[in-house]
Design an enzyme around this catalytic site. Sequence first.
Site, PDB file in Angstrom:
ATOM      1  N   ARG A 276      11.547  -0.480  16.630  1.00 40.81           N
ATOM      2  CA  ARG A 276      10.280   0.052  16.144  1.00 40.81           C
ATOM      3  C   ARG A 276       9.248   0.328  17.246  1.00 40.81           C
ATOM      4  O   ARG A 276       8.678   1.410  17.326  1.00 40.81           O
ATOM      5  CB  ARG A 276       9.679  -0.939  15.147  1.00 40.81           C
ATOM      6  N   CYS A 342      12.362  12.446  -7.992  1.00 41.20           N
ATOM      7  CA  CYS A 342      12.072  11.974  -9.345  1.00 41.20           C
ATOM      8  C   CYS A 342      12.033  10.453  -9.372  1.00 41.20           C
ATOM      9  O   CYS A 342      12.827   9.802 -10.065  1.00 41.20           O
ATOM     10  CB  CYS A 342      13.117  12.500 -10.326  1.00 41.20           C
TER      11      CYS A 342
HETATM   12  C1  LIG Z   1      16.748  -3.979  12.915  1.00 36.69           C
HETATM   13  C2  LIG Z   1      17.138  -4.876  14.002  1.00 36.69           C
HETATM   14  C3  LIG Z   1      16.499  -4.820  15.244  1.00 36.69           C
HETATM   15  C4  LIG Z   1      15.329  -3.913  15.514  1.00 36.69           C
HETATM   16  O1  LIG Z   1      14.211  -4.277  14.797  1.00 36.69           O
HETATM   17  P1  LIG Z   1      12.805  -3.551  15.105  1.00 36.69           P
HETATM   18  O2  LIG Z   1      11.923  -4.041  14.020  1.00 36.69           O
HETATM   19  O3  LIG Z   1      13.056  -2.090  15.014  1.00 36.69           O
HETATM   20  O4  LIG Z   1      12.390  -3.978  16.461  1.00 36.69           O
HETATM   21  C5  LIG Z   1      16.957  -5.624  16.239  1.00 36.69           C
HETATM   22  N1  LIG Z   1      18.000  -6.466  16.054  1.00 36.69           N
HETATM   23  C6  LIG Z   1      18.644  -6.559  14.885  1.00 36.69           C
HETATM   24  C7  LIG Z   1      19.781  -7.497  14.755  1.00 36.69           C
HETATM   25  C8  LIG Z   1      18.230  -5.777  13.817  1.00 36.69           C
HETATM   26  O5  LIG Z   1      18.861  -5.875  12.645  1.00 36.69           O
END
Ligand SMILES: *Cc1c(COP(=O)(O)O)cnc(C)c1O
Length: 420
Positions: A276, A342
Site C-alpha cells: 500500500r 447492481c
Molecule cells: C497484503 C500483504 C502485504 C501487503 O500489505 P500492505 O497493506 O499492502 O502493505 C504484505 N504481506 C502479506 C503477507 C500480505 O498478505
Amino acid sequence: MAEKKLPFSQAELEAMVEKYGTPFHVYDEQGIRENARKLVAAFAWAPEFKEYFAVKAAPNPYLLKILREEGFGADCSSIAELMLAEKVRILDENIMFTSNDTPASEYKKARELGAIINLDDISHIDFLENHAGLPDIISFRYNPGPLRSGGNSIIGNPEEAKYGLTRDQLFEAYQIVRSKGVERFGLHTMVISNELNPQYFIETANMMFDLAVDIYNTLGIRIEMINFGGGIGIPYRPEQQAVDLSVISEGVRAAYENKIMANGLHPMKLALECGRVITGPYGYLVARVLHKKEIYKNYVGLDACMANLMRPALYGSYHHITVLGKENLPLDHVYDVTGSLCENNDKFAIDRSLPKIDIGDIVVIHDAGAHGHAMGFNYNGKLRSAELLRKSDGSVDVIRRAETVEDYFSTLDFSKLEDF
Ligand SMILES: *Cc1c(COP(=O)(O)O)cnc(C)c1O
C-alpha cells in the site's frame, strides 16, 4: 480542509481522457520512485535491508520493473505473482513466497525460482519436503495470537487470523527443519494493516527481536533475516498525515541495538513487504460523470464502478475525490458518488461535500495505486479498466489495456449452443 494535490496538470489529464477514454487508472512513476528511495534511505543504517513489494497490491509488470530498479524484491503468494516476478527478472532470494493454503505446484514454482519460502504452518514442512524438497533457507510466519493484542480493523486480532504458527509451533518447526538439514532461517510476521501509527511497527520489531533472541538462546538457531511484513498505512483522508518512515526506522534501530546487537546477533537482515505505502498514493482512478439523479439523496453516477476500485464498497474506506478543474470551487454540494453495479454498496463516496458537479465532469479518485485495480472483478459483467503510467519524462504509456467483452467471454465456448 487540506486539499490533496494531483501530480498531473488539468491539461495532461484531459489529454489522457481524450486519447484513452474513461475510466482508467494512472500511476505517477516519479512519485513511486521518489517514495521508494525514501524507504530505502530510511533503513540505510540496517546491515542489509530489503523491501519485498507485495505484488498483490499492484500486480503490473511495468510497476514491478520500476520497483526492481529501485532495489526492491517481490513478495508473492500465488503462481501468477511468482510468474510476474520472473517476467521482470526478480529472482532467487529477491522473492519471498508468503502464501497460505498453498498447492504443491506453487511450492514447486517457488523452489524453481529460488525464492525464500515462508511457511504458514508447521504441517507445511512435510508438505513442502514431499512435493518440492526442502531448500537450504526456510522462513516461518509467526502468529502471536493473544501474545500480541490490538491488531487493527482490516487484519483483525491475531488470534482470529488464519495465518502463521503459534509460538510453541515455531520453536518446534525450527528444530524440525534443522534436523532435516536446513541451515538458514528466516522469521516473518504480518499483524497490522493500513496503520498510520509508527509505534505499532516499532512494537512489532521489538516483539520479533525478542523472539529471535529467545530462539537463539533456546535452540542455538540464529535467525538470518526478520521480515516485519507490510501494513504501513497511507493518509487516505486529506487531514491525515503520512507515516514518518524515519520515526519507524529510528525506533527499529534502537530496538535492534538493544536486542540484536546486545545479544551478539548482529548482523541480521531486516525486511519489509509493504504494498500500500509503496504505490497507493501514486495511483488514481479517473472517471467521467455519466448521470445525476435526485431522489431522497443526490447521486452522481460515474462510468467507473467497484470493479475498478472496491475498497469503499468492501471496507467503507474513504478515497478522496477531486473534480477536475473545480479544485478551487466551494464544497457546497453533498453527493453520493456511485458506480453502475447492481449492488447498493457500489458507491465511491457517501454524503461527500463536493463542488457542484455537472454531467461530463472528470472525477479523479485518489490513492487507488494499491489494492485498487488489483482487486477488480467481473461480477455483473463489469470490465476492468486500462492502467496507464505517466513516466518520469512526462510521456504516458498504456501498461495494461482495458478488458473487452471478448476477454469476458473468452472462457466460454458458444459453439456448443448450436445443439439448441
Ligand atoms: C497484503 C500483504 C502485504 C501487503 O500489505 P500492505 O497493506 O499492502 O502493505 C504484505 N504481506 C502479506 C503477507 C500480505 O498478505
